[in-house]
Scaffold this motif. Structure first.
Motif, short mmCIF file in Angstrom:
data_model
loop_
_atom_site.label_atom_id
_atom_site.label_comp_id
_atom_site.label_asym_id
_atom_site.label_seq_id
_atom_site.Cartn_x
_atom_site.Cartn_y
_atom_site.Cartn_z
N ASP A 13 0.87 -1.17 0.00
CA ASP A 13 0.00 0.00 0.00
C ASP A 13 0.90 1.22 0.00
N PHE A 14 0.73 2.11 -0.96
CA PHE A 14 1.45 3.38 -0.90
C PHE A 14 0.51 4.41 -0.29
N THR A 15 0.83 4.80 0.93
CA THR A 15 -0.05 5.67 1.71
C THR A 15 0.37 7.13 1.50
N PRO A 16 -0.58 8.02 1.18
CA PRO A 16 -0.20 9.42 0.97
C PRO A 16 0.22 10.08 2.29
N LEU A 17 1.38 10.73 2.27
CA LEU A 17 1.86 11.35 3.51
C LEU A 17 1.72 12.87 3.49
N GLY A 18 1.52 13.44 2.31
CA GLY A 18 1.40 14.90 2.25
C GLY A 18 1.97 15.42 0.95
N MET A 19 2.37 16.68 0.97
CA MET A 19 2.91 17.33 -0.22
C MET A 19 4.35 17.75 0.01
N THR A 20 5.15 17.65 -1.00
CA THR A 20 6.50 18.20 -0.91
C THR A 20 6.39 19.73 -0.97
N ALA A 21 7.51 20.40 -0.71
CA ALA A 21 7.50 21.87 -0.77
C ALA A 21 7.10 22.33 -2.17
N ALA A 22 7.39 21.48 -3.17
CA ALA A 22 7.05 21.85 -4.55
C ALA A 22 5.60 21.52 -4.90
N GLY A 23 4.83 21.05 -3.90
CA GLY A 23 3.41 20.80 -4.13
C GLY A 23 3.12 19.46 -4.78
N ARG A 24 4.09 18.52 -4.69
CA ARG A 24 3.84 17.19 -5.26
C ARG A 24 3.56 16.19 -4.13
N PRO A 25 2.53 15.33 -4.31
CA PRO A 25 2.23 14.36 -3.25
C PRO A 25 3.34 13.33 -3.09
N TYR A 26 3.58 12.89 -1.87
CA TYR A 26 4.52 11.79 -1.68
C TYR A 26 3.86 10.68 -0.86
N PHE A 27 4.37 9.46 -1.07
CA PHE A 27 3.72 8.26 -0.54
C PHE A 27 4.71 7.43 0.27
N GLU A 28 4.20 6.76 1.27
CA GLU A 28 5.04 5.87 2.09
C GLU A 28 4.73 4.41 1.73
N GLN A 29 5.77 3.60 1.65
CA GLN A 29 5.61 2.17 1.34
C GLN A 29 5.14 1.43 2.59
N ASN A 30 3.95 0.83 2.53
CA ASN A 30 3.43 0.08 3.67
C ASN A 30 3.01 -1.32 3.25
N PRO A 31 3.21 -2.31 4.12
CA PRO A 31 2.72 -3.66 3.79
C PRO A 31 1.21 -3.69 3.87
N GLY A 32 0.56 -4.43 2.97
CA GLY A 32 -0.89 -4.51 2.99
C GLY A 32 -1.40 -5.76 2.32
N GLY A 33 -2.72 -5.76 2.08
CA GLY A 33 -3.40 -6.95 1.54
C GLY A 33 -4.28 -7.48 2.67
N ALA A 34 -5.59 -7.51 2.41
CA ALA A 34 -6.53 -7.79 3.50
C ALA A 34 -6.27 -9.13 4.21
N PRO A 35 -6.14 -10.27 3.50
CA PRO A 35 -5.94 -11.53 4.23
C PRO A 35 -4.60 -11.55 5.00
N ALA A 36 -3.59 -10.90 4.41
CA ALA A 36 -2.29 -10.84 5.10
C ALA A 36 -2.41 -10.00 6.37
N ASN A 37 -3.20 -8.92 6.30
CA ASN A 37 -3.41 -8.09 7.49
C ASN A 37 -4.07 -8.90 8.62
N VAL A 38 -5.03 -9.74 8.24
CA VAL A 38 -5.73 -10.55 9.26
C VAL A 38 -4.74 -11.53 9.91
N ALA A 39 -3.90 -12.16 9.07
CA ALA A 39 -2.90 -13.11 9.62
C ALA A 39 -1.93 -12.36 10.54
N ALA A 40 -1.48 -11.19 10.10
CA ALA A 40 -0.52 -10.42 10.90
C ALA A 40 -1.16 -9.97 12.21
N CYS A 41 -2.43 -9.60 12.16
CA CYS A 41 -3.14 -9.16 13.37
C CYS A 41 -3.15 -10.29 14.41
#
Ligand code: ATP
Length: 321
Positions: A13-41
């Motif tokens: 999952d690339f999660t939006p973190l905000g905007m750079t000073a130049a006004g471009r969105p940036y994203f954080e790399q996060n692990p995801g996938g619904a069944p994997a989330n349930v197993a991890a939980c």
């Protein structure tokens, strides 16, 4: 013996973190996938969890394997496939906080899972088999999912199912609904959002919509997640609402998966068959699961926001003061 074996997508999952000073969105790399989330939980909460799925033979795939192992999830059933890339999902948040997704999955390695990839004996050694709808969007993973789920059912392993609605991933809404119904027919525990309930049944009312699922598809235990309002539950003919917790929510990704993981934990700890559960038992599960879901929404990311038992207990005792 595993407490849970989950089959399906594991992705970034690339999660939006905000905007750079130049006004471009940036994203954080996060692990995801619904069944994997349930197993991890469940692994985070001390249960023996195992995962079956496919990622690309790429650095994202290796990262995800490492993350699941870090949670204590057994990844013997995770395959690295050189013929597909690890699926990427970019999350976009509207000004109202509503999420939408852009998927990079043509073909995503998760859809390349085949029945030959799956060691069915590991499913037989699990107390519950969990799956979702997104591994049924495309073949070969559709056939693999169905055969694994049918195998679990034949062996008397209870099935938990999450009919995730992500319409752009399906060839048509009719196909999405048809496959969700196949999942419901196999499952004993189902978690749906309000939108999914209406999509499947055409009914908005929770009481009526869940009655339809219980009577038509035979699902005895159903949860409708209601965001900050908590959840609605049905155990056979009995229903109730469990109020949610008030928190400063910043990202709801993975809250539903954590909610379901928490319900499964409580049910596994209770150690009885689903048909022996009372409405009171289920109300208690919901109260705990609402707390887990609420905590997840207070942090960015899904899997990376999963709390441990200590954090949940401290949250519940703080909020019930
Ligand atoms: P997903 O999109 O991950 O499948 P979902 O739509 O099933 O999720 P939600 O309703 O967003 O799930 O959230 C699941 C649970 O998390 C809710 O039932 C509730 O207990 C908790 N929760 C979600 N959002 C909030 C919030 N804003 N405040 C408090 N609790 C929340």
């Amino acid at each position: 013996m595993y407490d849970i074996i989950a089959l399906g997508e594991l992705l970034i999952d690339f999660t939006p973190l905000g905007m750079t000073a130049a006004g471009r969105p940036y994203f954080e790399q996060n692990p995801g996938g619904a069944p994997a989330n349930v197993a991890a939980c469940l692994a985070r909460l001390g249960k023996k969890a195992s995962f079956i799925g496919k990622v690309g033979d790429d650095s994202f795939g290796k990262y995800l394997d490492g993350v699941l192992k870090g949670y204590g999830v057994d990844t013997t059933g995770l395959i690295f496939d050189p013929n597909g890339n690890t699926t990427l999902a970019f999350i976009h948040l509207s000004e109202q906080g509503e999420r939408s997704f852009s998927f990079y999955r043509r073909p995503g390695a998760d859809t390349l899972l085949t029945i030959q990839d799956i060691d069915l004996s590991r499913i037989e050694r699990s107390r519950v088999f969990h799956f979702g709808s997104l591994s049924m969007t495309d073949n070969p993973s559709r056939m693999a999912t169905l055969m694994a789920a049918e195998h679990a059912r034949k062996k008397g392993i209870p099935l938990s199912f999450d009919p995730n609605l992500r319409l752009p991933l399906w060839s048509s809404p009719v196909k999405a609904r048809d496959m969700m119904i196949v999942g419901l027919q196999l499952a004993s525990i189902v978690k749906v959002s309000e939108e999914e309930l209406e999509f499947i049944t055409g009914i908005q009312d929770y009481e009526e919509g869940t009655r339809f699922i219980y009577e038509t598809y035979g699902v005895p235990l159903i949860f409708v997640t209601l965001g900050e309002r908590g959840c609605f539950y049905r155990i056979r003919t009995e229903t109730g609402i469990s109020r949610g917790y008030s928190v400063q929510s910043i990202d709801t990704t993975g809250a539903g998966d954590a909610f379901l993981g928490a319900v499964l934990l409580k049910w596994l700890d209770k150690g009885v068959e689903i048909n022996q559960l009372s409405a009171n038992d289920v109300a208690h599960f919901c109260d705990f699961a609402n707390a887990v879901g609420a905590i997840v929404t207070t942090k960015m990311g899904g899997m990376s926001s999963l709390p441990d038992l200590e954090e949940i207990e401290s949250f519940i005792s703080r909020t019930s003061d």
